[in-house]
Design a protein around this motif. Sequence first.
Motif, mmCIF file in Angstrom:
data_model
loop_
_atom_site.group_PDB
_atom_site.id
_atom_site.type_symbol
_atom_site.label_atom_id
_atom_site.label_comp_id
_atom_site.label_asym_id
_atom_site.label_seq_id
_atom_site.Cartn_x
_atom_site.Cartn_y
_atom_site.Cartn_z
ATOM 1 N N GLY A 216 0.762 -1.413 -0.030
ATOM 2 C CA GLY A 216 0.360 -0.282 -0.653
ATOM 3 C C GLY A 216 0.820 1.160 0.199
ATOM 4 N N GLY A 217 2.612 1.201 -0.092
ATOM 5 C CA GLY A 217 3.282 2.422 -0.195
ATOM 6 C C GLY A 217 3.226 2.956 1.396
ATOM 7 N N GLU A 218 2.845 2.459 2.048
ATOM 8 C CA GLU A 218 3.054 2.986 3.668
ATOM 9 C C GLU A 218 4.514 2.695 4.079
ATOM 10 N N ILE A 219 5.401 2.066 3.655
ATOM 11 C CA ILE A 219 6.713 2.499 3.462
ATOM 12 C C ILE A 219 7.036 1.902 2.311
ATOM 13 N N ASP A 220 8.402 2.341 2.607
ATOM 14 C CA ASP A 220 9.530 2.008 1.214
ATOM 15 C C ASP A 220 10.012 1.013 1.416
ATOM 16 N N VAL A 221 10.479 0.438 2.431
ATOM 17 C CA VAL A 221 11.329 -1.222 2.901
ATOM 18 C C VAL A 221 10.643 -2.304 3.512
ATOM 19 N N LEU A 222 11.178 -2.670 3.973
ATOM 20 C CA LEU A 222 10.915 -3.502 4.449
ATOM 21 C C LEU A 222 11.011 -4.188 5.047
ATOM 22 N N ILE A 223 12.415 -4.434 6.461
ATOM 23 C CA ILE A 223 13.131 -4.858 7.068
ATOM 24 C C ILE A 223 13.162 -5.712 8.151
ATOM 25 N N ALA A 224 11.948 -7.005 8.630
ATOM 26 C CA ALA A 224 11.782 -6.977 9.554
ATOM 27 C C ALA A 224 11.738 -8.941 9.953
ATOM 28 N N SER A 225 13.107 -9.434 9.375
ATOM 29 C CA SER A 225 13.209 -10.506 9.839
ATOM 30 C C SER A 225 12.917 -11.699 8.853
ATOM 31 N N THR A 226 12.830 -10.952 7.176
ATOM 32 C CA THR A 226 11.704 -11.312 6.594
ATOM 33 C C THR A 226 12.291 -12.838 5.330
ATOM 34 N N HIS A 235 3.297 -14.576 -4.956
ATOM 35 C CA HIS A 235 2.506 -14.119 -5.098
ATOM 36 C C HIS A 235 2.317 -14.157 -3.676
ATOM 37 N N GLU A 236 2.582 -13.184 -2.750
ATOM 38 C CA GLU A 236 1.872 -13.181 -1.806
ATOM 39 C C GLU A 236 0.616 -13.396 -0.905
ATOM 40 N N LEU A 237 0.088 -13.835 0.173
ATOM 41 C CA LEU A 237 -1.034 -14.087 -0.178
ATOM 42 C C LEU A 237 -2.044 -12.799 0.171
ATOM 43 N N SER A 238 -0.961 -12.110 1.697
ATOM 44 C CA SER A 238 -1.947 -11.579 1.710
ATOM 45 C C SER A 238 -1.870 -9.961 1.154
ATOM 46 N N ALA A 239 -1.202 -10.202 0.734
ATOM 47 C CA ALA A 239 -1.658 -8.822 -0.436
ATOM 48 C C ALA A 239 -2.152 -9.083 -1.785
ATOM 49 N N GLY A 240 -1.536 -10.520 -2.202
ATOM 50 C CA GLY A 240 -2.466 -11.108 -3.338
ATOM 51 C C GLY A 240 -1.311 -10.155 -4.491
ATOM 52 N N ILE A 241 0.278 -10.144 -4.159
ATOM 53 C CA ILE A 241 1.187 -9.803 -5.014
ATOM 54 C C ILE A 241 2.581 -10.179 -5.165
ATOM 55 N N GLY A 242 3.539 -10.026 -5.828
ATOM 56 C CA GLY A 242 3.974 -10.465 -5.366
ATOM 57 C C GLY A 242 5.342 -9.454 -5.118
ATOM 58 N N PHE A 243 6.667 -9.950 -4.526
ATOM 59 C CA PHE A 243 7.362 -8.584 -4.035
ATOM 60 C C PHE A 243 8.652 -9.428 -4.913
ATOM 61 N N SER A 244 9.538 -8.165 -4.260
ATOM 62 C CA SER A 244 11.412 -8.402 -4.531
ATOM 63 C C SER A 244 12.037 -8.440 -3.759
ATOM 64 N N PHE A 245 13.091 -9.287 -3.339
ATOM 65 C CA PHE A 245 13.363 -9.695 -2.475
ATOM 66 C C PHE A 245 14.987 -8.999 -2.511
ATOM 67 N N SER A 246 16.399 -8.628 -1.361
ATOM 68 C CA SER A 246 18.027 -8.520 -1.594
ATOM 69 C C SER A 246 17.880 -9.998 -1.216
ATOM 70 N N VAL A 358 12.804 -6.180 1.207
ATOM 71 C CA VAL A 358 12.212 -6.596 0.918
ATOM 72 C C VAL A 358 11.113 -5.479 0.323
ATOM 73 N N THR A 359 11.254 -5.274 -1.734
ATOM 74 C CA THR A 359 10.276 -3.952 -1.624
ATOM 75 C C THR A 359 9.907 -3.872 -2.743
ATOM 76 N N ARG A 360 8.700 -3.359 -3.306
ATOM 77 C CA ARG A 360 7.337 -3.433 -4.341
ATOM 78 C C ARG A 360 7.970 -3.916 -5.707
ATOM 79 N N ASP A 361 7.440 -4.632 -5.946
ATOM 80 C CA ASP A 361 7.660 -5.397 -7.456
ATOM 81 C C ASP A 361 7.606 -4.590 -8.473
#
Length: 446
Positions: A216-226, A235-246, A358-361
Motif C-alpha cells: 500500500g505504499g505505507e513503507i518504502d522497504v521492509l526489513i523485519a526478519s522476513t 504471489h504473497e497471499l495477504s497482499a495478493g501480489i509478488g515482491f522483490s527481495f534483496s 523486501v521492496t515492491r515488485d
Amino acid sequence: RGVTFVPGPDFRGGIHTGYHSAQESDHDDVDDDIENQIFIEGAYTVPDDNEQTEIIEKLHEQLGSAQQELQVAKSQLAASIVEVDGEVVPDDMSDSNNKRKTSTFVFILCLGAIAIAVSMGLAVSFSNRSDTTGDETFKVLVLPPVLKAAQKRGILRCGVQEHDSLGFIAFNNKTNEREGFEVDLCKAVAAAALGSSYRYELVPTTGLNRFVTLAGGEIDVLIASTTHTFDRDVHELSAGIGFSFSSPYLYDGMTFNGVPEFVTCADKLSAVEDCTGILICSIIGTTWHDKTKELFPSSNLVIVEDQVESIQNLIEGKCNIIQGGQYDAPEMIVRGYGYDGPYAQGKISFTKEPLAMVTRDDDPEFAAFVYKVLQVLLLAETQNVTMMTASTVSGTTEFFGVTNALTAVGNYGEVYTRHLSSISPRLEVNTINDGETTGLLYSYPL
C-alpha cells in the motif's frame, strides 16, 4: 490511513488496507505521499453485456479454429505411421522430420489449451461481475518511484518488527532510540539514498500486515526478519501480489525450544504417549507457523502474534514450546523476559530462513538499489573497508552512495559484531564465501 487497490488487466492486486504509524520521526510531511499517488480514471472499464458476449463468441471462434487445426495435425501424425511386419514405424525414417511433426502437434495442442483457459477465465470473470453496469469505472492506484518519493520527502520509511527483538531491533535506554542489526540496514539504505544528512522512520509491522503495508505504499522497504520464499516472490497471499527481495543478509532456521522434555518430543515430531501434553506457541503469519502446522495437529498449537507473546505464554505455562532460531530463542533472550523454568534449545532446524530486505515488485529501480547497498556492506568487509576508513572509497561505485552507507554503519562484519555477536557467534553459514569457507553470503568481485 487506508489505500485501496483494484486489480486491472496488468495489475496483480487485491483489496488492501494499511496503517501508518509515525515513530522516530518529527518530519511534518511524512504523510503527504498521497499527493504523489496517481489515480487513473478509466484505466479499466468493465465491458457491458453485449461486449462480453461478443468477446466470448470471438474466443469460441478462435477455439474452434484451434480445434480444427488440432484435428488436422492429429491426422497428419497418424498418416505418418505405418505397420511393417507387425511393428509400427514412421513412414519417413528421418528423425528430424518426425520430431518436427510431433512438435507441431504439441504446439497446436498447447494453443487449444490456452484458448480454452482464456475463454473459461473471461467467462467466469464476466459472470462474477454480472452485477456491474456497463459504464462502471475502477480507479487503479499507481505509486510514485520509491527513490524519488523518499528524496522529495527527505526521509526513508522502513517497516520493522513491531516488538523488540534483541539484536535486530530493540530500545536502548541510554540512547533513547531503537537499535539493532535491521535498524542499521535501514540506516545504510537511507544514507545511500538521501546522503550524509539522511533521515529514517521505523514503521512497526506484524507478521500479518507487513506485506499489505508495503504493497500500500505505507513503507518504502521492509526489513523485519522476513524470509524470502518462492510464494512471496510470486504471489504473497495477504497482499495478493509478488515482491522483490534483496540477496539474503542472514541465514537462519526454526528450532523448537522450551521445557526440555517437550523439546525432545518436538525434535522427534511426537505428540503421543508421553508427549501428548506438548503445546507449541506458533506465530501466525510466519514461515515458522506454516511449517509447524504441517508437523503437528492443530490441537497442539497455541496461536500467537509475535515472539514476545510466545515467551510470555511460556512464562505463564500456556505453552511449553516456543519457536525460534539461532538469534530468536537463545536462553539469554528468554531469561531476559523473566522466564525462570528449565530451558533447552532444539537440535534440529526444521526450516530454511534466508532473511532479506523486501521492496515492491513494481519498482525494479529501487529493488536494485537496495540490493546494491547490501552488496556494498559485504564487499567492504572483504576489502577491509570500515566505518572509519569509508571516506577513502572512491570511483565509479560512488553513484549509489557507497561512502554514505559505510560511514553510517560500517561494513557487514562491523554491523554483525555490534548487534548479534553477543547473542550468537557468527556461524560459517553467515560468513562471506571467499573460496576457502562455505559461507552462503556472497560478495561480487570488483
